[in-house]
Design an enzyme around this catalytic site. Structure first.
Site, PDB file in Angstrom:
ATOM      1  N   SER A 140       0.689  -1.581  -0.050  1.00  0.00           N
ATOM      2  CA  SER A 140      -0.354   0.357   0.117  1.00  0.00           C
ATOM      3  C   SER A 140       0.938   1.242   0.207  1.00  0.00           C
ATOM      4  CB  SER A 140      -0.722   0.112   0.946  1.00  0.00           C
ATOM      5  OG  SER A 140      -1.586   1.424   1.413  1.00  0.00           O
ATOM      6  N   TYR A 153      -1.748  -0.913  10.154  1.00  0.00           N
ATOM      7  CA  TYR A 153      -1.828  -1.516   8.083  1.00  0.00           C
ATOM      8  C   TYR A 153      -0.753  -1.275   8.014  1.00  0.00           C
ATOM      9  CZ  TYR A 153      -4.008  -1.156   4.058  1.00  0.00           C
ATOM     10  OH  TYR A 153      -4.125  -1.802   2.712  1.00  0.00           O
TER      11      TYR A 153
HETATM   12  P1  NDP Z   1     -11.254  -4.853  -0.553  1.00  0.00           P
HETATM   13  O1  NDP Z   1     -12.499  -6.057   1.089  1.00  0.00           O
HETATM   14  O2  NDP Z   1     -12.514  -5.069  -2.038  1.00  0.00           O
HETATM   15  O3  NDP Z   1     -11.311  -6.875  -0.565  1.00  0.00           O
HETATM   16  C1  NDP Z   1     -10.890  -8.438  -0.016  1.00  0.00           C
HETATM   17  C2  NDP Z   1     -10.747  -9.114  -0.681  1.00  0.00           C
HETATM   18  O4  NDP Z   1      -9.951 -10.299   0.384  1.00  0.00           O
HETATM   19  C3  NDP Z   1     -12.158 -10.198  -1.029  1.00  0.00           C
HETATM   20  O5  NDP Z   1     -12.321 -10.777  -1.755  1.00  0.00           O
HETATM   21  C4  NDP Z   1     -12.040 -10.965   0.515  1.00  0.00           C
HETATM   22  O6  NDP Z   1     -12.918 -12.516   0.749  1.00  0.00           O
HETATM   23  C5  NDP Z   1     -10.040 -11.513   0.829  1.00  0.00           C
HETATM   24  N1  NDP Z   1      -9.965 -11.382   2.432  1.00  0.00           N
HETATM   25  C6  NDP Z   1     -10.012 -11.068   3.174  1.00  0.00           C
HETATM   26  N2  NDP Z   1      -9.325 -11.469   4.158  1.00  0.00           N
HETATM   27  C7  NDP Z   1      -9.176 -13.018   3.648  1.00  0.00           C
HETATM   28  C8  NDP Z   1      -8.520 -14.357   4.430  1.00  0.00           C
HETATM   29  N3  NDP Z   1      -8.440 -14.072   5.378  1.00  0.00           N
HETATM   30  N4  NDP Z   1      -8.182 -15.212   3.542  1.00  0.00           N
HETATM   31  C9  NDP Z   1      -8.852 -14.923   2.045  1.00  0.00           C
HETATM   32  N5  NDP Z   1      -9.369 -13.901   1.119  1.00  0.00           N
HETATM   33  C10 NDP Z   1      -9.648 -13.531   2.126  1.00  0.00           C
HETATM   34  O7  NDP Z   1     -10.372  -5.269  -0.604  1.00  0.00           O
HETATM   35  P2  NDP Z   1      -9.259  -4.617  -1.504  1.00  0.00           P
HETATM   36  O8  NDP Z   1      -9.826  -5.503  -2.629  1.00  0.00           O
HETATM   37  O9  NDP Z   1      -9.392  -2.731  -1.411  1.00  0.00           O
HETATM   38  O10 NDP Z   1      -8.129  -4.448  -1.139  1.00  0.00           O
HETATM   39  C11 NDP Z   1      -7.233  -5.770  -2.340  1.00  0.00           C
HETATM   40  C12 NDP Z   1      -5.691  -5.506  -1.683  1.00  0.00           C
HETATM   41  O11 NDP Z   1      -5.497  -4.131  -1.748  1.00  0.00           O
HETATM   42  C13 NDP Z   1      -5.223  -5.532  -0.496  1.00  0.00           C
HETATM   43  O12 NDP Z   1      -4.527  -6.145   0.195  1.00  0.00           O
HETATM   44  C14 NDP Z   1      -5.486  -4.092   0.815  1.00  0.00           C
HETATM   45  O13 NDP Z   1      -4.370  -4.067   1.624  1.00  0.00           O
HETATM   46  C15 NDP Z   1      -5.220  -3.953  -0.906  1.00  0.00           C
HETATM   47  N6  NDP Z   1      -4.475  -2.440  -0.526  1.00  0.00           N
HETATM   48  C16 NDP Z   1      -6.060  -1.558  -1.301  1.00  0.00           C
HETATM   49  C17 NDP Z   1      -6.824  -0.515  -1.412  1.00  0.00           C
HETATM   50  C18 NDP Z   1      -7.938   0.619  -1.163  1.00  0.00           C
HETATM   51  O14 NDP Z   1      -7.424   1.678  -1.498  1.00  0.00           O
HETATM   52  N7  NDP Z   1      -9.120   0.145  -1.898  1.00  0.00           N
HETATM   53  C19 NDP Z   1      -4.774   1.310  -1.524  1.00  0.00           C
HETATM   54  C20 NDP Z   1      -4.167  -0.156  -0.775  1.00  0.00           C
HETATM   55  C21 NDP Z   1      -4.149  -1.385  -0.585  1.00  0.00           C
HETATM   56  P3  NDP Z   1     -14.237 -12.328   1.032  1.00  0.00           P
HETATM   57  O15 NDP Z   1     -15.075 -11.740   1.328  1.00  0.00           O
HETATM   58  O16 NDP Z   1     -14.287 -14.022   1.144  1.00  0.00           O
HETATM   59  O17 NDP Z   1     -13.444 -12.779   3.332  1.00  0.00           O
END
Ligand code: NDP
Length: 245
Positions: A140, A153
């Site tokens: 991030s 985080y």
């Molecule tokens: P979302 O909350 O939209 O989606 C998160 C995804 O991760 C879901 O598919 C969820 O699946 C899955 N997930 C959560 N916990 C687990 C777990 N324990 N095991 C397996 N899968 C899991 O997040 P984003 O798409 O925004 O984020 C994706 C990545 O990008 C993250 O690592 C985040 O830190 C990073 N990021 C995001 C930013 C943003 O502004 N959005 C900025 C910078 C980095 P389920 O619903 O099945 O739990």
């Protein structure tokens, strides 16, 4: 490296950035594993969309913080597709609070999913990925911006970046690259949930490009690293954030 017969695991790809990455890699020709923790319905729908578009995908439930579940998922993928070429560590959660107001649960949950999760998958990937493989970890841009409220985080993501740099060197001679993609504010539930519209608007204007990132913006960078154009990039963190830092 062409994507024909290449297999990519995308953790946390039922929703958000991961779903866009899974769709993009499938479009580029990879067989894609749509990993999820709880959103089985969304993962199944994504697999159907990918297949309807002519791609190949399977859904795989595994909580990335559970080492045994991760090992079982890698076993199942090898059984289904014969091997693994790409790991995208995308699964993550974000819980914001000042350090003074952070409780143990906030710390433990983010460490478990954002840091132990990639540790579990990187360990499996480093033992199993085929020659020519690619590992892409989602960090991030808060690593660098370090805004108040993001201490735990950001610490998990800084830890992921550290593992990226070390693993890139440990995989010497295997023809496997390891890199980070570090998005800025991106329009997903993780970023939008719980933020008033004026805060979203303010954060969207922070980057000189004056908009939020879209999941597809991030997927394009991941696809570059996973595909032939990314072959010479190794041990790097690519920030994809519209210029916010
Ligand atoms: P979302 O909350 O939209 O989606 C998160 C995804 O991760 C879901 O598919 C969820 O699946 C899955 N997930 C959560 N916990 C687990 C777990 N324990 N095991 C397996 N899968 C899991 O997040 P984003 O798409 O925004 O984020 C994706 C990545 O990008 C993250 O690592 C985040 O830190 C990073 N990021 C995001 C930013 C943003 O502004 N959005 C900025 C910078 C980095 P389920 O619903 O099945 O739990």
């Amino acid at each position: 490296m062409t994507a024909a017969n290449k297999v990519a695991i995308v953790t946390g790809s039922s929703r958000g950035i991961g779903a866009a990455i899974a769709q993009r890699l499938a479009k580029d020709g990879f067989s894609v594993v749509v990993n999820f923790a709880g959103s089985a319905g969304a993962a199944d729908e994504l697999v159907q969309r990918i297949e309807q578009a002519g791609g190949r995908a399977i859904a795989a439930q595994a909580d990335v913080s559970d080492a045994a579940a991760v090992a079982r998922m890698f076993d199942a993928v090898e059984a289904a597709y014969g091997g693994i070429d790409v790991l995208v560590n995308n699964a993550g959660i974000m819980k914001l609070a000042t350090l003074a107001d952070s409780d143990d649960a906030l710390f433990d949950s983010q460490i478990a999913i954002n840091l132990k999760g990639p540790f579990n998958t990187l360990r499996e990937a480093s033992r199993r990925l085929r020659s020519g493989g690619r590992i892409i970890n989602l960090s991030s841009s808060v690593v660098g911006m370090y805004q108040p409220g993001y201490a735990v985080y950001a610490a998990t993501k800084a830890g992921v970046e550290a593992m990226t740099h070390v693993l890139a060197k440990e995989l010497r001679g295997r023809d496997i690259t390891v890199n980070d993609v570090a998005p800025g504010p991106t329009a997903t539930a993780l970023f939008l949930d719980g933020k008033p519209q004026d805060v979203v608007d303010r954060l969207a204007k922070l980057a000189p490009l004056e908009r939020l990132g879209q999941p597809e913006d991030i997927a394009a960078v991941v696809a570059m690293l996973a595909g032939p154009d990314g072959a010479w990039i190794n041990g790097q963190t690519l920030r994809a954030n519209g210029g916010i830092i």
